[in-house]
Motif scaffolding. Sequence first.
Motif, PDB file in Angstrom:
ATOM      1  N   LYS A  40     -11.501  -4.345  23.597  1.00 17.80           N
ATOM      2  CA  LYS A  40     -12.246  -5.402  24.267  1.00 17.80           C
ATOM      3  C   LYS A  40     -13.304  -4.781  25.163  1.00 17.80           C
ATOM      4  CE  LYS A  40     -11.674  -9.285  27.506  1.00 17.80           C
ATOM      5  NZ  LYS A  40     -10.690 -10.078  28.292  1.00 17.80           N
ATOM      6  N   VAL A  41     -14.476  -5.386  25.187  1.00 17.50           N
ATOM      7  CA  VAL A  41     -15.532  -4.977  26.107  1.00 17.50           C
ATOM      8  C   VAL A  41     -16.013  -6.224  26.841  1.00 17.50           C
ATOM      9  CG1 VAL A  41     -17.331  -5.199  24.338  1.00 17.50           C
ATOM     10  CG2 VAL A  41     -17.750  -3.808  26.353  1.00 17.50           C
ATOM     11  N   VAL A  42     -16.179  -6.097  28.150  1.00 18.98           N
ATOM     12  CA  VAL A  42     -16.622  -7.208  28.990  1.00 18.98           C
ATOM     13  C   VAL A  42     -18.051  -6.933  29.440  1.00 18.98           C
ATOM     14  CG1 VAL A  42     -16.230  -8.525  31.108  1.00 18.98           C
ATOM     15  CG2 VAL A  42     -14.273  -7.675  29.783  1.00 18.98           C
ATOM     16  N   VAL A  43     -18.930  -7.890  29.207  1.00 15.24           N
ATOM     17  CA  VAL A  43     -20.336  -7.785  29.608  1.00 15.24           C
ATOM     18  C   VAL A  43     -20.561  -8.783  30.741  1.00 15.24           C
ATOM     19  CG1 VAL A  43     -22.732  -7.965  28.860  1.00 15.24           C
ATOM     20  CG2 VAL A  43     -20.990  -7.149  27.261  1.00 15.24           C
ATOM     21  N   PHE A  44     -20.910  -8.267  31.921  1.00 12.55           N
ATOM     22  CA  PHE A  44     -21.059  -9.099  33.120  1.00 12.55           C
ATOM     23  C   PHE A  44     -22.460  -8.945  33.692  1.00 12.55           C
ATOM     24  CE2 PHE A  44     -21.062  -9.161  37.797  1.00 12.55           C
ATOM     25  CZ  PHE A  44     -20.642 -10.474  38.038  1.00 12.55           C
ATOM     26  N   GLY A  45     -23.043 -10.039  34.111  1.00 11.98           N
ATOM     27  CA  GLY A  45     -24.354  -9.996  34.752  1.00 11.98           C
ATOM     28  C   GLY A  45     -24.359 -10.825  36.019  1.00 11.98           C
ATOM     29  N   VAL A  55     -27.465  -6.935  38.807  1.00  7.01           N
ATOM     30  CA  VAL A  55     -26.420  -5.984  38.410  1.00  7.01           C
ATOM     31  C   VAL A  55     -25.953  -6.326  37.001  1.00  7.01           C
ATOM     32  CG1 VAL A  55     -24.129  -5.047  38.898  1.00  7.01           C
ATOM     33  CG2 VAL A  55     -25.637  -5.693  40.786  1.00  7.01           C
ATOM     34  N   ILE A  56     -25.788  -5.310  36.177  1.00  3.25           N
ATOM     35  CA  ILE A  56     -25.186  -5.464  34.850  1.00  3.25           C
ATOM     36  C   ILE A  56     -24.000  -4.507  34.772  1.00  3.25           C
ATOM     37  CG2 ILE A  56     -25.478  -5.134  32.370  1.00  3.25           C
ATOM     38  CD1 ILE A  56     -28.400  -5.873  32.693  1.00  3.25           C
ATOM     39  N   VAL A  57     -22.845  -5.045  34.360  1.00  4.98           N
ATOM     40  CA  VAL A  57     -21.634  -4.233  34.240  1.00  4.98           C
ATOM     41  C   VAL A  57     -21.108  -4.354  32.811  1.00  4.98           C
ATOM     42  CG1 VAL A  57     -19.299  -3.793  35.085  1.00  4.98           C
ATOM     43  CG2 VAL A  57     -21.074  -4.615  36.666  1.00  4.98           C
ATOM     44  N   ILE A  58     -20.811  -3.215  32.195  1.00  9.51           N
ATOM     45  CA  ILE A  58     -20.192  -3.191  30.868  1.00  9.51           C
ATOM     46  C   ILE A  58     -18.908  -2.374  30.978  1.00  9.51           C
ATOM     47  CG2 ILE A  58     -20.435  -2.478  28.464  1.00  9.51           C
ATOM     48  CD1 ILE A  58     -23.406  -2.898  28.688  1.00  9.51           C
ATOM     49  N   GLY A  59     -17.778  -3.042  30.781  1.00 11.42           N
ATOM     50  CA  GLY A  59     -16.483  -2.373  30.898  1.00 11.42           C
ATOM     51  C   GLY A  59     -15.679  -2.494  29.626  1.00 11.42           C
ATOM     52  N   ASP A  60     -14.911  -1.447  29.299  1.00 12.86           N
ATOM     53  CA  ASP A  60     -14.100  -1.479  28.083  1.00 12.86           C
ATOM     54  C   ASP A  60     -12.716  -0.908  28.352  1.00 12.86           C
ATOM     55  OD1 ASP A  60     -13.814   1.449  27.271  1.00 12.86           O
ATOM     56  OD2 ASP A  60     -15.996   1.317  27.362  1.00 12.86           O
ATOM     57  N   ASP A 234      -6.425  -1.147  12.689  1.00 18.55           N
ATOM     58  CA  ASP A 234      -7.380  -1.393  13.766  1.00 18.55           C
ATOM     59  C   ASP A 234      -7.176  -2.809  14.295  1.00 18.55           C
ATOM     60  OD1 ASP A 234      -9.615  -1.776  15.386  1.00 18.55           O
ATOM     61  OD2 ASP A 234     -10.897  -0.551  14.105  1.00 18.55           O
ATOM     62  N   PRO A 235      -6.921  -2.982  15.590  1.00 16.96           N
ATOM     63  CA  PRO A 235      -6.683  -4.328  16.133  1.00 16.96           C
ATOM     64  C   PRO A 235      -7.939  -5.168  16.239  1.00 16.96           C
ATOM     65  CG  PRO A 235      -6.710  -2.717  17.918  1.00 16.96           C
ATOM     66  CD  PRO A 235      -6.815  -1.939  16.640  1.00 16.96           C
ATOM     67  N   GLY A 236      -9.103  -4.579  15.966  1.00 16.07           N
ATOM     68  CA  GLY A 236     -10.340  -5.336  16.063  1.00 16.07           C
ATOM     69  C   GLY A 236     -11.063  -5.076  17.374  1.00 16.07           C
ATOM     70  N   PHE A 237     -12.178  -5.761  17.530  1.00 19.48           N
ATOM     71  CA  PHE A 237     -13.072  -5.505  18.649  1.00 19.48           C
ATOM     72  C   PHE A 237     -13.599  -6.840  19.147  1.00 19.48           C
ATOM     73  CE2 PHE A 237     -17.380  -4.190  20.217  1.00 19.48           C
ATOM     74  CZ  PHE A 237     -16.952  -3.364  21.237  1.00 19.48           C
ATOM     75  N   PHE A 238     -13.386  -7.143  20.433  1.00 20.05           N
ATOM     76  CA  PHE A 238     -13.758  -8.435  21.012  1.00 20.05           C
ATOM     77  C   PHE A 238     -14.725  -8.235  22.166  1.00 20.05           C
ATOM     78  CE2 PHE A 238     -12.910 -11.710  24.282  1.00 20.05           C
ATOM     79  CZ  PHE A 238     -13.355 -12.821  23.579  1.00 20.05           C
ATOM     80  N   ILE A 239     -15.763  -9.059  22.234  1.00 21.92           N
ATOM     81  CA  ILE A 239     -16.761  -8.988  23.309  1.00 21.92           C
ATOM     82  C   ILE A 239     -16.647 -10.253  24.154  1.00 21.92           C
ATOM     83  CG2 ILE A 239     -19.199  -8.698  23.864  1.00 21.92           C
ATOM     84  CD1 ILE A 239     -19.611  -7.640  21.029  1.00 21.92           C
ATOM     85  N   ASP A 240     -16.507 -10.069  25.471  1.00 25.41           N
ATOM     86  CA  ASP A 240     -16.381 -11.193  26.401  1.00 25.41           C
ATOM     87  C   ASP A 240     -17.602 -11.215  27.319  1.00 25.41           C
ATOM     88  OD1 ASP A 240     -15.428 -13.325  27.827  1.00 25.41           O
ATOM     89  OD2 ASP A 240     -14.045 -12.157  29.056  1.00 25.41           O
ATOM     90  N   PHE A 241     -18.329 -12.320  27.311  1.00 25.47           N
ATOM     91  CA  PHE A 241     -19.527 -12.462  28.126  1.00 25.47           C
ATOM     92  C   PHE A 241     -19.188 -13.247  29.389  1.00 25.47           C
ATOM     93  CE2 PHE A 241     -20.793 -12.375  23.655  1.00 25.47           C
ATOM     94  CZ  PHE A 241     -21.583 -11.238  23.662  1.00 25.47           C
ATOM     95  N   THR A 242     -19.517 -12.685  30.547  1.00 25.44           N
ATOM     96  CA  THR A 242     -19.186 -13.332  31.813  1.00 25.44           C
ATOM     97  C   THR A 242     -20.405 -13.311  32.735  1.00 25.44           C
ATOM     98  OG1 THR A 242     -18.377 -11.254  32.777  1.00 25.44           O
ATOM     99  CG2 THR A 242     -16.762 -12.632  31.630  1.00 25.44           C
ATOM    100  N   GLY A 243     -20.271 -13.978  33.876  1.00 25.44           N
ATOM    101  CA  GLY A 243     -21.356 -14.010  34.846  1.00 25.44           C
ATOM    102  C   GLY A 243     -22.592 -14.675  34.284  1.00 25.44           C
ATOM    103  N   ASP A 244     -23.750 -14.071  34.529  1.00 26.58           N
ATOM    104  CA  ASP A 244     -25.012 -14.648  34.052  1.00 26.58           C
ATOM    105  C   ASP A 244     -25.122 -14.662  32.535  1.00 26.58           C
ATOM    106  OD1 ASP A 244     -25.692 -14.949  36.665  1.00 26.58           O
ATOM    107  OD2 ASP A 244     -27.147 -13.309  36.735  1.00 26.58           O
TER     108      ASP A 244
END
Length: 761
Positions: A40-45, A55-60, A234-244
Motif C-alpha cells: 500500500k502507498v498513501v499519497v497525501f497533499g 506539502v506532499i507526502v508519499i508513504g509506503d 503477490d498480494p497486490g498494490f493499492f494506492i490511497d489518496f488523502t488530503g488535497d
Amino acid sequence: MAKFSVDTKLFRELGELLVGRDSTAMVELIKNAYDADARKVVVFGEGIKDGENGVIVIGDDGVGMTARIFERGFLTIAGRTKTESDLTSPVFHRRYTGEKGVGRLSAHKLAAHLTVSSRRWDGSPVDELTGFPSGEGVEAEIDWDQIEALETLEEIGTSTAVVVAAIARAGVAGTQLTMKRLRKSWTSRDVDMFFSDVATLIPSAPLVEQLPEALVVEKLAFATPKVRKSETADPGFFIDFTGDFADAGADLPAVADAAFWVIEILCDAESEQITIAVEPTRTALRHPKFKQAEGWKGTFPIEKGSDAVSFQARIFEKENETWPRSYQGVRVYLEGFRVPPYGDRNDDWLDLDREYRSRGAGELGRLKRFRDWEIPGGDPDEGLVIKGNANYFGAVFLTRDETSQLKMLVNREGFVPAKEWDFIYDVVRWAIGVQVRQRRLATNRAPPRVVVPPTARRNFATIDSPSAPAVLHTRSLHREAVEIAQEVRSLASSGDARAAGEKLTRLEEVVRQADAISTTEASEAIMFRVLASLGIEQAAFVHEIMGLGVVAETLSSRLERLSKSASDPNAAARLKELVADANELRERLRRNGVYLSEMTGVEGRRRRSRFRLADRMSAVIGFYKPAMDRRNVTVVNDVPASLLSPLLFPAEASAVFSNVVSNAVKFAGDPGLIRAWGFEDGDEVVIRVENSGVAVDLENADRLFDPFRSSTHEADASLGQGMGLGLTISRSLMDEYGGTIRFVTPSNNFSTAIEIRWPKR
C-alpha cells in the motif's frame, strides 16, 4: 592531475530531461514504492494550491532502506543497486519498474526540500496485518536549493544541504517521503492531470480479473491476462489518496457491465500463434439493436522470425455513452504499470479518433500483414460506424522478458519507434476492426422495428423519430445518388439523352428524400442544443427557488405577527388565511428546492455511493405529491428500507425514478393507484413501478424509449407536457452501469409496469 567536475545544475538539467511533468514525477515515486515490495502507498497533499507553503507526502509499507542503502541508491547518481541484482524485488520478486534512478530527480522536480524517513525490513517473516518487521533505518533531509547554490557536487559533503542519520528503532518497515516548498502551485487542472495519470497507473479490475459469467455468453482468449512477472504470491498494490488529493479520486473506475463488446488478444510469439476473440456482452444482447449479435474467435499462425512480440490485451467497447473520462482509450502497461502517453486524452496511438472523424474504411482490408487470415464477410460501409477512443476502455499488457526489443524513450513516456511496436499496433487495430465488423453485421441482421398500428396509438400518442434507421436510410440514398450520377455521366457520353433524363428525375427524388431526413435531424440537433442551454441555467434556477422559499418563510412570519396584533377580528381572520397560504407556498418551495438540489446539485453528482433506494423513491414521490392529489392518484412506496443501490451517483437514481413516476402519474387514471416496490434477484437489484389506468402494448413498448417519442400531449404544471426524452435518458443512464429499463407484465390490479434492473457491483 585532471579530473571531472560535476556542476550542481546536473539535477535540474536531468530532471527536465528524464521527468517530463509533475504528474509523471509523482507516478515515478509511487512506482518506487512498488519496487520496494509495498502493498500500500498513501499519497497525501496539504495546501498544494499554495505552492511555497504546500506539502506532499508519499508513504509506503515496503521493505524500506538503511543509511547504507540510501547512500548507495538514492544519493548515488545512476546507481547500480537495481542493475546489479536479478532485476526483481527481494520479497515478491516483482520485476523492477525503474532502472535509471529517477526517484531523486522526481523529488527534486516537485519540491525544494525533501525529508526521508525509512526503516529496513529485518528479514523476519512478514505479518499479514502489520507488514514487514524492521531493524535499522535512516532519516535524511535534502535541501535542493542549497545544493544548487553550490558550485560542484564535491562541495555537498562539507555543507548542510544533505543530512543523513542512521536509526536503530524497531517498528514497521516502510518509507515516507515528505516534500515541502513545492516548486509550483497546483491548479485544479494539475490535480486533474495527476489523477488521470495515477487512476490508470495500474490496470483497473475489469481489465485484469476473470470476466463474470453474467457478462458474456462465450469464453474469449484467456481467463486472466498476464500483467507482470511475479514468482511468488503477490498480494497486490493499492494506492490511497488523502488530503488535497482525496477529491481527485471521486470518479470510480469504469465497470465492465456497461460494455457492449469485449475484445481479447493472446499473442504468443514463442508458440508462433495468435488468438483474437470478440464477443457481445449480455447487455448488448438485451438491446433491440444487437439481439442478433454474434461473437467471433480465430487462431492464426505467426510467421517464424518475424517482428512479432508476445502480449495480451483486453478491450471493452461501449455503445450509447462514452466511458468515464479518466478511463477512455486503450492504454499500454509494462510489468503492470502504465506507459504514457498511450491512452492520454490527446493521444490517438491507434488512430481511432482519426478514423472516427474521417469515417475511413477500417483496418481489416488495409493491413496486408494479415491478408491470409480468414474473417467473416464485411460491409463496404463498416468504416462508417467505427467509434473513437472515448467509446473504448482497454489495456495492452507487456512484460520486459517478452518485449525486450522495445526500448523506452529517455523521458519514460513511450517506446522508441520500432517494427515490434508496429506489430502490436497492427494486431490491436485489426482486432478492433473485427469488433467493428461484427457490430455492423449485428445491426444489419437485426429485424426491422415493428410499426405501431393506428389502433395502438390511442393510448400513447407518438411522433416519428429518425434515429438509427433514418441514418442508415440516408446513407443508402447517398450511395444511390452517387450511382445514378455515374450512370447519367455514362449515358450522356453515349448520347442517350432520354435515358439520362429519366435517371435525373430519379436523382431529384433521391435528393428530395435525403433533404427531408436531414431537415428533421437538424431540428433534433437544435432541440438538443436548447436542452443543453437549459441545463446551464439549472443551477441558477435552483438557487432562485431556494431563495423564494426564504422569502415565503419571512412573509409568513410577518403575516402571523400582524394577525396576532390586529384589533379587528375580521382582519385577523383574513390575515390567518394569508398565513396558511404563505406556509403552504413556503413548504412547496422548500420541497421543490430540496428535490432539485438533490437532482442537479454537486453532491448528487460528486461521488458514487450505496444508498437506500426507498429514500430516493420517497423524495421523488414527495415532489409529485401535489400532482397526484389533483389527479386523485394514490401511491404506495413498498421499496424495502434494506434495499441498497449499487454504486451510483444519487442524482442518477433520482432522475430515473422521476421519469418513471411522472409517467405513471399521467396514465394512472382517476382514481388511480401507483405502487413502487423492489427486491434482489441474484446479482441484480430490481425496482418496479406499476400503475392503473392506461395499458402499454408490450409488443411495441420498446419504441417508447426512442428519442422525441412523447407519450402525451397533455401539459401539467408539475408533470410537464413531455418532450419524449425521459425514457431515452433513463435507458442511457441504465446503460452506463450495464442495467436495463423496460416495460414488463404488470401484477394483478395494475395496467402497466416498468422494471429497472441494476447489477449489484
